[in-house]
Design a protein around this motif. Structure first.
Motif, PDB file in Angstrom:
ATOM      1  N   ILE A 284     -62.176 -39.878 -29.111  1.00  0.00           N
ATOM      2  CA  ILE A 284     -62.023 -40.370 -30.479  1.00  0.00           C
ATOM      3  C   ILE A 284     -60.657 -41.025 -30.669  1.00  0.00           C
ATOM      4  O   ILE A 284     -60.543 -42.127 -31.213  1.00  0.00           O
ATOM      5  CB  ILE A 284     -62.224 -39.221 -31.490  1.00  0.00           C
ATOM      6  N   ARG A 285     -59.618 -40.348 -30.186  1.00  0.00           N
ATOM      7  CA  ARG A 285     -58.253 -40.858 -30.349  1.00  0.00           C
ATOM      8  C   ARG A 285     -58.058 -42.180 -29.613  1.00  0.00           C
ATOM      9  O   ARG A 285     -57.445 -43.114 -30.141  1.00  0.00           O
ATOM     10  CB  ARG A 285     -57.263 -39.813 -29.830  1.00  0.00           C
ATOM     11  N   GLU A 286     -58.556 -42.281 -28.411  1.00  0.00           N
ATOM     12  CA  GLU A 286     -58.327 -43.475 -27.601  1.00  0.00           C
ATOM     13  C   GLU A 286     -59.245 -44.633 -27.977  1.00  0.00           C
ATOM     14  O   GLU A 286     -59.025 -45.770 -27.548  1.00  0.00           O
ATOM     15  CB  GLU A 286     -58.500 -43.136 -26.116  1.00  0.00           C
ATOM     16  N   SER A 287     -60.247 -44.379 -28.775  1.00  0.00           N
ATOM     17  CA  SER A 287     -61.224 -45.426 -29.086  1.00  0.00           C
ATOM     18  C   SER A 287     -60.651 -46.538 -29.966  1.00  0.00           C
ATOM     19  O   SER A 287     -61.143 -47.669 -29.934  1.00  0.00           O
ATOM     20  CB  SER A 287     -62.456 -44.818 -29.770  1.00  0.00           C
TER      21      SER A 287
ATOM     22  N   GLY B  58     -61.318 -50.410 -29.292  1.00  0.00           N
ATOM     23  CA  GLY B  58     -61.995 -51.282 -30.246  1.00  0.00           C
ATOM     24  C   GLY B  58     -61.218 -52.549 -30.531  1.00  0.00           C
ATOM     25  O   GLY B  58     -61.784 -53.647 -30.610  1.00  0.00           O
ATOM     26  N   ALA B  59     -59.906 -52.412 -30.684  1.00  0.00           N
ATOM     27  CA  ALA B  59     -59.074 -53.586 -30.966  1.00  0.00           C
ATOM     28  C   ALA B  59     -59.084 -54.576 -29.809  1.00  0.00           C
ATOM     29  O   ALA B  59     -59.217 -55.792 -30.016  1.00  0.00           O
ATOM     30  CB  ALA B  59     -57.648 -53.139 -31.276  1.00  0.00           C
ATOM     31  N   SER B  60     -58.962 -54.082 -28.585  1.00  0.00           N
ATOM     32  CA  SER B  60     -58.901 -54.992 -27.441  1.00  0.00           C
ATOM     33  C   SER B  60     -60.263 -55.623 -27.149  1.00  0.00           C
ATOM     34  O   SER B  60     -60.340 -56.799 -26.763  1.00  0.00           O
ATOM     35  CB  SER B  60     -58.355 -54.265 -26.207  1.00  0.00           C
ATOM     36  N   MET B  61     -61.352 -54.878 -27.356  1.00  0.00           N
ATOM     37  CA  MET B  61     -62.679 -55.465 -27.161  1.00  0.00           C
ATOM     38  C   MET B  61     -62.967 -56.536 -28.210  1.00  0.00           C
ATOM     39  O   MET B  61     -63.563 -57.577 -27.914  1.00  0.00           O
ATOM     40  CB  MET B  61     -63.744 -54.370 -27.173  1.00  0.00           C
ATOM     41  N   ALA B  62     -62.540 -56.287 -29.446  1.00  0.00           N
ATOM     42  CA  ALA B  62     -62.723 -57.295 -30.496  1.00  0.00           C
ATOM     43  C   ALA B  62     -61.940 -58.560 -30.183  1.00  0.00           C
ATOM     44  O   ALA B  62     -62.419 -59.677 -30.417  1.00  0.00           O
ATOM     45  CB  ALA B  62     -62.290 -56.719 -31.837  1.00  0.00           C
TER      46      ALA B  62
ATOM     47  N   ILE C 250     -67.362 -44.645 -30.338  1.00  0.00           N
ATOM     48  CA  ILE C 250     -67.665 -45.763 -31.241  1.00  0.00           C
ATOM     49  C   ILE C 250     -67.687 -45.331 -32.708  1.00  0.00           C
ATOM     50  O   ILE C 250     -68.242 -46.032 -33.561  1.00  0.00           O
ATOM     51  CB  ILE C 250     -68.997 -46.459 -30.873  1.00  0.00           C
ATOM     52  N   THR C 251     -67.061 -44.195 -33.005  1.00  0.00           N
ATOM     53  CA  THR C 251     -67.051 -43.723 -34.385  1.00  0.00           C
ATOM     54  C   THR C 251     -65.950 -44.429 -35.193  1.00  0.00           C
ATOM     55  O   THR C 251     -65.487 -45.505 -34.819  1.00  0.00           O
ATOM     56  CB  THR C 251     -66.945 -42.186 -34.423  1.00  0.00           C
ATOM     57  N   THR C 252     -65.512 -43.847 -36.280  1.00  0.00           N
ATOM     58  CA  THR C 252     -64.659 -44.520 -37.265  1.00  0.00           C
ATOM     59  C   THR C 252     -63.399 -45.181 -36.699  1.00  0.00           C
ATOM     60  O   THR C 252     -63.125 -46.347 -37.024  1.00  0.00           O
ATOM     61  CB  THR C 252     -64.286 -43.541 -38.391  1.00  0.00           C
ATOM     62  N   PRO C 253     -62.585 -44.523 -35.873  1.00  0.00           N
ATOM     63  CA  PRO C 253     -61.380 -45.206 -35.366  1.00  0.00           C
ATOM     64  C   PRO C 253     -61.708 -46.495 -34.600  1.00  0.00           C
ATOM     65  O   PRO C 253     -61.021 -47.507 -34.767  1.00  0.00           O
ATOM     66  CB  PRO C 253     -60.730 -44.157 -34.462  1.00  0.00           C
ATOM     67  N   PHE C 254     -62.747 -46.454 -33.772  1.00  0.00           N
ATOM     68  CA  PHE C 254     -63.172 -47.649 -33.039  1.00  0.00           C
ATOM     69  C   PHE C 254     -63.595 -48.742 -34.012  1.00  0.00           C
ATOM     70  O   PHE C 254     -63.157 -49.896 -33.914  1.00  0.00           O
ATOM     71  CB  PHE C 254     -64.332 -47.286 -32.104  1.00  0.00           C
ATOM     72  N   GLY C 255     -64.451 -48.385 -34.973  1.00  0.00           N
ATOM     73  CA  GLY C 255     -64.958 -49.368 -35.925  1.00  0.00           C
ATOM     74  C   GLY C 255     -63.875 -49.963 -36.798  1.00  0.00           C
ATOM     75  O   GLY C 255     -63.851 -51.175 -37.039  1.00  0.00           O
ATOM     76  N   ASP C 256     -62.969 -49.123 -37.288  1.00  0.00           N
ATOM     77  CA  ASP C 256     -61.889 -49.628 -38.135  1.00  0.00           C
ATOM     78  C   ASP C 256     -61.001 -50.602 -37.375  1.00  0.00           C
ATOM     79  O   ASP C 256     -60.588 -51.642 -37.910  1.00  0.00           O
ATOM     80  CB  ASP C 256     -61.051 -48.463 -38.677  1.00  0.00           C
ATOM     81  N   ALA C 257     -60.681 -50.277 -36.122  1.00  0.00           N
ATOM     82  CA  ALA C 257     -59.835 -51.159 -35.312  1.00  0.00           C
ATOM     83  C   ALA C 257     -60.548 -52.469 -34.999  1.00  0.00           C
ATOM     84  O   ALA C 257     -59.931 -53.540 -35.009  1.00  0.00           O
ATOM     85  CB  ALA C 257     -59.429 -50.451 -34.026  1.00  0.00           C
TER      86      ALA C 257
END
Length: 199
Positions: free
Chosen positions: A59-62, A66-70, A104-111
Motif C-alpha cells: 500500500i505504501r509503495e503503490s 502509480g505516479a511513474s506508471m501514469a 491499486i487502492t487509494t494511494p495508487f489511484g490518487d497518485a
C-alpha cells in the motif's frame, strides 16, 4: 523511449507500454483517432506462498508506482489528452487477490490522478489470480464522471510470461476519447463541469 518507470523499493522484473490506435469503425472514419494505452509493471510478490495480515508495504509503495506508471502513460498518449482511465491487477497463483488490491487502492489511484492532471471520478478496476499469459479486460470510464456513457469502454491486455506465481502484474489503462461512433446519448463529456455527485 527511456525506461518507462522505476521504483526503488518494489522489485520490477518486466515493464510494458502497449499502444492501440483506432482510426475508423464500420467504415466510418473519425477526425479524432481513439488511442488506448496500457502500462504494466510485473512486480515480485514478497507475500506469495504465505498469509500476511499486514500488507502495508504494498500500500505504501503503490503511490510512487502509480505516479511513474501514469507518467509513462502520458508519454505514450503522445499529442492526445487523457479523458478516461482504469486499473487492474493479475496476481500470480502463489499469491492472493488481496495482494493485487493492495497495490491499486487509494494511494495508487490518487497518485495516478495527480500525475495525469486530475480526475474527479473513482478509477474502475478489476483483479484476478491467474497463470502467466492470461488476458485481462481493464475497464475504462471518464476520469471526471462515471456517467459519461460515450466513455464506457475497456482494453484487453495479455502479458507474455507474466505474472509468474510469485509476482503481481499491475496495469493502468488510458484513453483519449470515447468510443468511435458513440451515439447512445446520456451525459456528454462537455457537460461535466459544475455537476456534483458523478463519482
Amino acid at each position: 523511449m527511456n525506461a518507462p518507470f522505476s521504483h526503488n523499493a518494489l522489485t520490477i522484473r518486466r515493464q510494458f507500454v502497449l499502444v492501440e490506435t483506432s482510426l475508423a469503425e464500420q467504415g466510418v472514419e473519425s477526425d479524432l483517432p481513439l488511442r488506448k494505452v496500457a502500462v504494466a509493471a510485473v512486480i515480485k510478490n514478497p507475500y506469495a506462498g504465505t498469509y500476511a495480515e499486514n500488507l502495508d508495504f504494498f500500500i505504501r509503495e503503490s503511490a510512487a508506482l502509480g505516479a511513474s506508471m501514469a507518467k509513462a502513460g502520458l508519454e505514450a498518449m503522445g499529442p492526445y489528452d487523457i479523458e478516461s482511465y482504469g486499473k487492474a491487477a493479475i496476481i500470480g497463483l502463489a499469491g492472493e487477490q488481496e495482494h493485487g488490491i493492495a497495490l491499486i487502492t487509494t494511494p495508487f489511484g490518487d497518485a495516478l490522478r495527480a500525475a495525469i492532471g486530475g480526475g474527479a471520478a473513482w478509477i474502475s478496476s478489476f483483479s484476478k489470480r491467474a497463470a502467466p499469459g492470461t488476458p485481462i479486460d481493464v475497464p475504462l470510464a471518464h476520469k471526471h464522471a462515471l456517467y459519461v456513457r460515450s466513455h464506457y469502454d475497456g482494453m484487453t491486455v495479455q502479458l507474455p510470461d507474466a505474472p509468474l506465481p510469485d509476482e503481481v502484474a499491475i496495469i493502468c489503462c488510458f484513453a483519449n476519447r470515447g468510443r468511435l461512433n458513440h451515439r447512445l446519448g446520456g451525459l456528454a463529456a462537455g457537460e461535466i463541469e459544475g455537476l456534483d455527485g458523478l463519482r
